[in-house]
Design an enzyme around this catalytic site. Structure first.
Site, PDB file in Angstrom:
ATOM      1  N   GLN A  17      32.962 -11.741   5.934  1.00  0.00           N
ATOM      2  CA  GLN A  17      32.749 -13.118   6.368  1.00  0.00           C
ATOM      3  C   GLN A  17      31.270 -13.458   6.179  1.00  0.00           C
ATOM      4  O   GLN A  17      30.413 -12.841   6.819  1.00  0.00           O
ATOM      5  CB  GLN A  17      33.133 -13.201   7.861  1.00  0.00           C
ATOM      6  N   GLU A  20      39.453 -15.067  14.579  1.00  0.00           N
ATOM      7  CA  GLU A  20      38.575 -13.937  14.930  1.00  0.00           C
ATOM      8  C   GLU A  20      38.557 -13.733  16.448  1.00  0.00           C
ATOM      9  O   GLU A  20      38.721 -12.623  16.946  1.00  0.00           O
ATOM     10  CB  GLU A  20      37.152 -14.221  14.419  1.00  0.00           C
TER      11      GLU A  20
HETATM   12  C1  LIG Z   1      28.394  -6.869  15.664  1.00  0.00           C
HETATM   13  C2  LIG Z   1      28.243  -8.214  15.012  1.00  0.00           C
HETATM   14  C3  LIG Z   1      28.981  -8.500  13.874  1.00  0.00           C
HETATM   15  C4  LIG Z   1      28.842  -9.723  13.245  1.00  0.00           C
HETATM   16  N1  LIG Z   1      29.556  -9.957  12.101  1.00  0.00           N
HETATM   17  C5  LIG Z   1      29.383 -11.130  11.445  1.00  0.00           C
HETATM   18  C6  LIG Z   1      30.056 -11.354  10.196  1.00  0.00           C
HETATM   19  O1  LIG Z   1      30.794 -10.511   9.695  1.00  0.00           O
HETATM   20  N2  LIG Z   1      29.829 -12.524   9.547  1.00  0.00           N
HETATM   21  C7  LIG Z   1      29.029 -13.496  10.049  1.00  0.00           C
HETATM   22  O2  LIG Z   1      28.911 -14.547   9.435  1.00  0.00           O
HETATM   23  N3  LIG Z   1      28.358 -13.313  11.238  1.00  0.00           N
HETATM   24  C8  LIG Z   1      28.518 -12.150  11.927  1.00  0.00           C
HETATM   25  N4  LIG Z   1      27.836 -11.935  13.117  1.00  0.00           N
HETATM   26  C9  LIG Z   1      26.886 -12.949  13.566  1.00  0.00           C
HETATM   27  C10 LIG Z   1      27.333 -13.712  14.807  1.00  0.00           C
HETATM   28  O3  LIG Z   1      28.346 -14.626  14.510  1.00  0.00           O
HETATM   29  C11 LIG Z   1      26.080 -14.411  15.337  1.00  0.00           C
HETATM   30  O4  LIG Z   1      25.156 -13.407  15.709  1.00  0.00           O
HETATM   31  C12 LIG Z   1      26.392 -15.290  16.525  1.00  0.00           C
HETATM   32  O5  LIG Z   1      27.124 -16.408  16.135  1.00  0.00           O
HETATM   33  C13 LIG Z   1      25.110 -15.748  17.271  1.00  0.00           C
HETATM   34  O6  LIG Z   1      24.199 -16.294  16.385  1.00  0.00           O
HETATM   35  P1  LIG Z   1      22.675 -15.812  16.401  1.00  0.00           P
HETATM   36  O7  LIG Z   1      22.658 -14.322  16.307  1.00  0.00           O
HETATM   37  O8  LIG Z   1      21.961 -16.581  15.343  1.00  0.00           O
HETATM   38  O9  LIG Z   1      22.111 -16.187  17.835  1.00  0.00           O
HETATM   39  P2  LIG Z   1      21.612 -17.634  18.309  1.00  0.00           P
HETATM   40  O10 LIG Z   1      22.607 -18.668  17.906  1.00  0.00           O
HETATM   41  O11 LIG Z   1      20.194 -17.823  17.857  1.00  0.00           O
HETATM   42  O12 LIG Z   1      21.662 -17.493  19.879  1.00  0.00           O
HETATM   43  C14 LIG Z   1      20.621 -16.864  20.626  1.00  0.00           C
HETATM   44  C15 LIG Z   1      20.972 -16.969  22.092  1.00  0.00           C
HETATM   45  O13 LIG Z   1      20.988 -18.357  22.510  1.00  0.00           O
HETATM   46  C16 LIG Z   1      22.243 -18.661  23.103  1.00  0.00           C
HETATM   47  N5  LIG Z   1      22.651 -20.032  22.732  1.00  0.00           N
HETATM   48  C17 LIG Z   1      22.595 -20.584  21.496  1.00  0.00           C
HETATM   49  N6  LIG Z   1      23.085 -21.830  21.527  1.00  0.00           N
HETATM   50  C18 LIG Z   1      23.470 -22.073  22.807  1.00  0.00           C
HETATM   51  C19 LIG Z   1      24.055 -23.191  23.475  1.00  0.00           C
HETATM   52  N7  LIG Z   1      24.352 -24.315  22.808  1.00  0.00           N
HETATM   53  N8  LIG Z   1      24.324 -23.087  24.802  1.00  0.00           N
HETATM   54  C20 LIG Z   1      24.016 -21.942  25.473  1.00  0.00           C
HETATM   55  N9  LIG Z   1      23.451 -20.844  24.898  1.00  0.00           N
HETATM   56  C21 LIG Z   1      23.190 -20.917  23.582  1.00  0.00           C
HETATM   57  C22 LIG Z   1      23.217 -17.654  22.536  1.00  0.00           C
HETATM   58  O14 LIG Z   1      24.332 -17.471  23.402  1.00  0.00           O
HETATM   59  C23 LIG Z   1      22.348 -16.411  22.432  1.00  0.00           C
HETATM   60  O15 LIG Z   1      22.299 -15.749  23.670  1.00  0.00           O
HETATM   61  C24 LIG Z   1      27.955 -10.713  13.768  1.00  0.00           C
HETATM   62  C25 LIG Z   1      27.222 -10.425  14.919  1.00  0.00           C
HETATM   63  C26 LIG Z   1      27.351  -9.187  15.526  1.00  0.00           C
HETATM   64  C27 LIG Z   1      26.544  -8.910  16.762  1.00  0.00           C
END
Ligand SMILES: Cc1cc2nc3c(=O)[nH]c(=O)nc-3n(C[C@H](O)[C@H](O)[C@H](O)COP(=O)(O)OP(=O)(O)OC[C@H]3O[C@@H](n4cnc5c(N)ncnc54)[C@H](O)[C@@H]3O)c2cc1C
Length: 403
Positions: free
Chosen positions: A135, A254
């Site tokens: 993905q 998912e």
């Molecule tokens: C083990 C693992 C596997 C993954 N596999 C995939 C994959 O295969 N493909 C893929 O595309 N992605 C993958 N991901 C990525 C995952 O989808 C993202 O890490 C996730 O969506 C969070 O985005 P970010 O890391 O950019 O954090 P951010 O969006 O920057 O968030 C940082 C913090 O702010 C909080 N936050 C952000 N917005 C809000 C809001 N509106 N209200 C309240 N709190 C908020 C979040 O909860 C978090 O605590 C994976 C992640 C992990 C950990």
């Protein structure tokens, strides 16, 4: 149903030992596996075994139970899926974790939005383990706010040229096909309308995949660099500009599958915790017994929760997948906390004692489940707004709207 169960029993019984027959404290490899905390130094071997098992399941009509028959599914319902889960948890089957992104995230989007050719080509291949999917949604600056992604696809003769970077792409280093979300319209007023989904051949020139080492020590997700990658027109999944709807099918599936036990991940941890409790003398402790039983009950609830959404309205079903995800990952964390309470310092010091330090990777990895597939906070927002009808959270005023 009885006939179906005996078919599953016969299939598994002829090939795999019963879980409890192989379960002895102090015997064999003590590594533990879980959705985000794989503990294996033989990734290629794991995948080979998973694909061989999946192929056999597919040929026996037991791989994609709810899928349409024309694409290799068995055309069965929630009751058979439930029965399969109940039977499979008694057997020590290979860990199919490496195939789940393709089956649970990519395949549902192909089924819902794919052309006839895409469905026929990809669905049987993903469900038989012939193809491994990944993905490609998240980017360094686009996770929770996925619509802000910057990977760009521009139209050229016969297809598209893609430039950008993805990150946290689970299993991308092993995948054959990537579900790639890219911006095809630069119009800032239509953030989600300007996105298109592509089915990317991971072997395409210009695709560079770099595994990222996690604090667990393993490297199951990757950075993916896309440098002037050509993607043909027939690899567009759904409508041009309609990528947001396709992404939502994948994300919803998912979350819905977070508690999926086709690889027996949770129940294996529960088994090992029971062994551990017996070994260290905690098994007679009422608190330990209570919390272990609580883990088992959560495991059972996890199995029935997704099926209970099948008859819900679309709004509730979409928000309900957030509930499934929160419930499943909360159950994981509770179980790991129990291991931590039982083991104490033995969990962080490698004394060589069987089945103790192995839990350290699980502890380090389990919190990733609060982030993967949309963070806990985002799931709570979805539940609050869509299921409970609470006011929308304040959205920050974006730079481009300010001007
Ligand atoms: C083990 C693992 C596997 C993954 N596999 C995939 C994959 O295969 N493909 C893929 O595309 N992605 C993958 N991901 C990525 C995952 O989808 C993202 O890490 C996730 O969506 C969070 O985005 P970010 O890391 O950019 O954090 P951010 O969006 O920057 O968030 C940082 C913090 O702010 C909080 N936050 C952000 N917005 C809000 C809001 N509106 N209200 C309240 N709190 C908020 C979040 O909860 C978090 O605590 C994976 C992640 C992990 C950990």
């Amino acid at each position: 149903m009885a006939e179906f169960r005996s078919r599953v029993e016969a299939f598994l019984g002829a090939r795999y030992p019963r879980r409890h027959e192989t379960l002895r404290h102090g015997q064999g490899d003590d590594s533990l596996v879980g959705a985000a905390f794989r503990d294996s130094d033989d990734e290629a071997g794991d995948l080979r075994r998973a694909r061989a098992y999946q192929r056999e399941l597919f040929d026996a009509g037991l791989a994609w139970l709810s899928g349409p028959v024309e694409y290799g599914g068995a055309g069965l319902g929630a009751a058979e899926r439930q029965a399969f889960a109940e039977v499979v948890r008694r057997y020590d089957v290979p860990d199919v974790n490496g195939l789940l992104v393709g089956q649970q995230i990519v395949a549902p989007a192909v089924l819902a939005h794919g052309s006839a050719d895409q469905r026929a080509r990809l669905l049987p291949a993903l469900w038989s383990g012939e193809l491994v999917g990944c993905q490609l949604f998240s980017e360094p600056d686009a996770g929770s706010d996925l619509a802000s992604l910057r990977t760009r696809a521009r139209q050229v003769d016969g297809g598209w040229r893609v430039d950008g970077q993805k990150v946290w792409s689970s299993g991308a280093h092993l995948a054959h096909v990537g579900e790639l979300l890219a911006r095809t319209s630069p119009d800032p007023a239509s953030r989600s309308r300007g996105l298109t989904m592509f089915l990317l051949d991971m072997e395409s020139p210009g695709v560079t995949v770099r595994p990222l080492r996690q604090m667990t020590g393993t490297a199951h997700f990757c950075e993916v660099f896309l440098d002037d990658v050509f993607v043909p027109d027939d690899a567009v999944l759904g409508e041009v500009g309609g990528g947001w709807a396709v992404a939502n099918v994948s994300l919803s599936s998912e979350r819905d599958n977070f508690g999926d036990e086709s690889a027996n991940l949770f129940i294996r941890l529960l088994d090992r915790l029971l062994l551990l409790g017996q070994e260290v003398g905690a098994a007679e402790d009422p608190d330990f017994r209570d919390r272990l039983a609580d883990g088992y009950v959560r495991h059972v609830v996890n199995q029935v929760l997704p099926a209970s959404l099948e008859t819900a309205t679309p709004e509730v079903a979409t928000a309900g997948t957030s509930l499934v995800k929160l419930f499943a990952t909360d159950a994981d964390r509770r179980l790991v906390q129990l291991a931590l309470d039982v083991l104490g310092p033995a969990l962080v010091a490698d004394t060589g004692a069987w089945g103790t330090y192995a839990w350290s990777r699980v502890l380090l990895g389990v919190h990733a489940t609060r982030i993967a597939g949309g963070t806990d906070e985002i799931q709570r927002n979805i539940l609050a707004e869509r299921a409970l009808g609470l006011p929308r959270e304040p959205r920050p005023v974006r730079e481009d709207r300010r001007r």
